[in-house]
Write an enzyme that holds these catalytic residues in place. Structure first.
Site, short mmCIF file in Angstrom:
data_model
loop_
_atom_site.label_atom_id
_atom_site.label_comp_id
_atom_site.label_asym_id
_atom_site.label_seq_id
_atom_site.Cartn_x
_atom_site.Cartn_y
_atom_site.Cartn_z
N MET A 30 0.83 -1.20 0.00
CA MET A 30 0.00 0.00 0.00
C MET A 30 0.87 1.25 0.00
SD MET A 30 -3.50 -0.78 2.04
CE MET A 30 -2.88 -0.54 3.69
N LEU A 33 6.74 3.00 1.35
CA LEU A 33 7.65 1.87 1.42
C LEU A 33 8.81 2.11 2.39
CD1 LEU A 33 7.87 0.90 -2.36
CD2 LEU A 33 6.22 0.14 -0.64
N HIS A 37 9.55 -3.61 2.96
CA HIS A 37 9.00 -3.83 1.63
C HIS A 37 10.11 -4.15 0.62
CE1 HIS A 37 5.83 -0.99 3.31
NE2 HIS A 37 5.11 -2.03 2.94
N GLN A 61 -10.36 -2.42 2.96
CA GLN A 61 -9.82 -3.10 4.14
C GLN A 61 -9.68 -2.18 5.34
OE1 GLN A 61 -6.08 -4.11 1.97
NE2 GLN A 61 -5.05 -3.61 3.90
N ASP A 150 2.76 -8.89 9.15
CA ASP A 150 1.32 -9.08 8.95
C ASP A 150 1.02 -10.58 8.88
OD1 ASP A 150 0.40 -6.22 8.58
OD2 ASP A 150 1.97 -6.33 7.06
#
Length: 282
Positions: A30, A33, A37, A61, A150
């Protein structure tokens, strides 16, 4: 690096990389960064002919509209970072490109989206499932890369891939941390200087919980102690500390070789998550 904003043009470009022996690696993000990432992009580059990164702040989300509005947007800086690590393709569609009409699809992942993040962010994982389904369908990669921070999201995507018989291999990349241990997150940019220091208590809380559990302490007692430890810092509020089986995310009360500790809470208005494998040497 090739940059695409439209689905059709991206698909047309990727056709040339569908030959025998080719493979496409995909890193969905998303934006905003950071080194975490970039580690995903680097992992993909080592294993694939072509690496595609997407930047799309997915509205479906976010159960909190305020959180969506405050999510960092640093696209130009992100482009420069991706170029430096050798990303081949960036897909950065508009909301209209990804959702040309009102969405009515909802996902139910069983107990996986009712616990932990699912309990505190209702509807979040349905939105994750929808956008990941779209992105995997658009890019059609052989491999997709996700960060361990995550962890629950990765378990959700794993179930999505299995249940829909998607032909993609999921790769989990370890958490990248700041030198003091704070898990790298796009949300860290929203922390004040004091909150940034205080937020380290979440990682320290995980380490404390691990030490107590390995010493034989009951998990219910550990939860109480870690909550007191975390909330002794200004502006810190603990939402949950959980012990789970890392193979299926079922919540457990005693340590096993596959156990993972997961934590979430607020530093001021910024919500942060972190986790720690019990067999991790750190």
């Amino acid at each position: 690096m090739e940059i695409f904003k439209e689905i059709a043009s991206l698909k047309a470009f990727l056709k040339q990389f569908r030959q025998p022996g080719d493979s496409i690696g995909f890193v969905p993000t998303m934006g905003a960064l950071h080194a975490g990432h970039l580690a995903l992009v680097e992992a993909s580059r080592k294993e694939n002919t072509l690496t595609v990164c997407s930047i799309f702040v997915n509205p479906t989300q976010f159960n909190n509209p305020g959180d969506l509005a405050k999510y960092p947007n640093t696209l130009q800086h992100d482009v420069e970072l991706l170029k430096k690590v050798g990303c081949d393709v960036l897909f950065c569609p508009t909301q209209t490109e990804m959702y040309p009409h009102q969405d009515h699809i909802r996902f139910d992942f069983g107990f996986l989206d009712k616990i932990l993040e699912g309990e505190f962010r209702p509807g979040h994982f349905s939105g994750v499932g929808l956008v990941v389904s779209k992105l995997l369908n658009i890019v059609a990669p052989q491999r997709a890369y996700f960060g361990q921070k995550d962890f629950q999201q990765t378990m959700i995507v794993r179930k999505l891939v299995a249940d829909l018989n998607l032909d993609v291999e999921l790769k989990l990349v370890p958490i990248m941390r700041e030198p003091d241990g704070l898990a790298m997150s796009s949300r860290n940019a929203r922390l004040s200087a004091d909150q940034r220091i205080n937020a380290l208590v979440f990682y320290k809380g995980l380490q404390k919980a691990k030490t107590l559990l390995l010493a034989g302490e009951e998990f219910e007692n550990v939860k109480v102690e870690v909550k007191q430890f975390c909330e002794s810092q200004p502006e810190i509020k603990l939402e949950y500390l959980a012990l789970a089986d890392s193979t299926n995310l079922s919540l457990i009360k005693s340590v096993t070789p596959q156990s993972i500790l997961l934590i979430a809470g607020y530093a001021g208005e910024v919500r942060l998550i972190d986790n720690l494998m019990m067999n991790d040497e750190n």
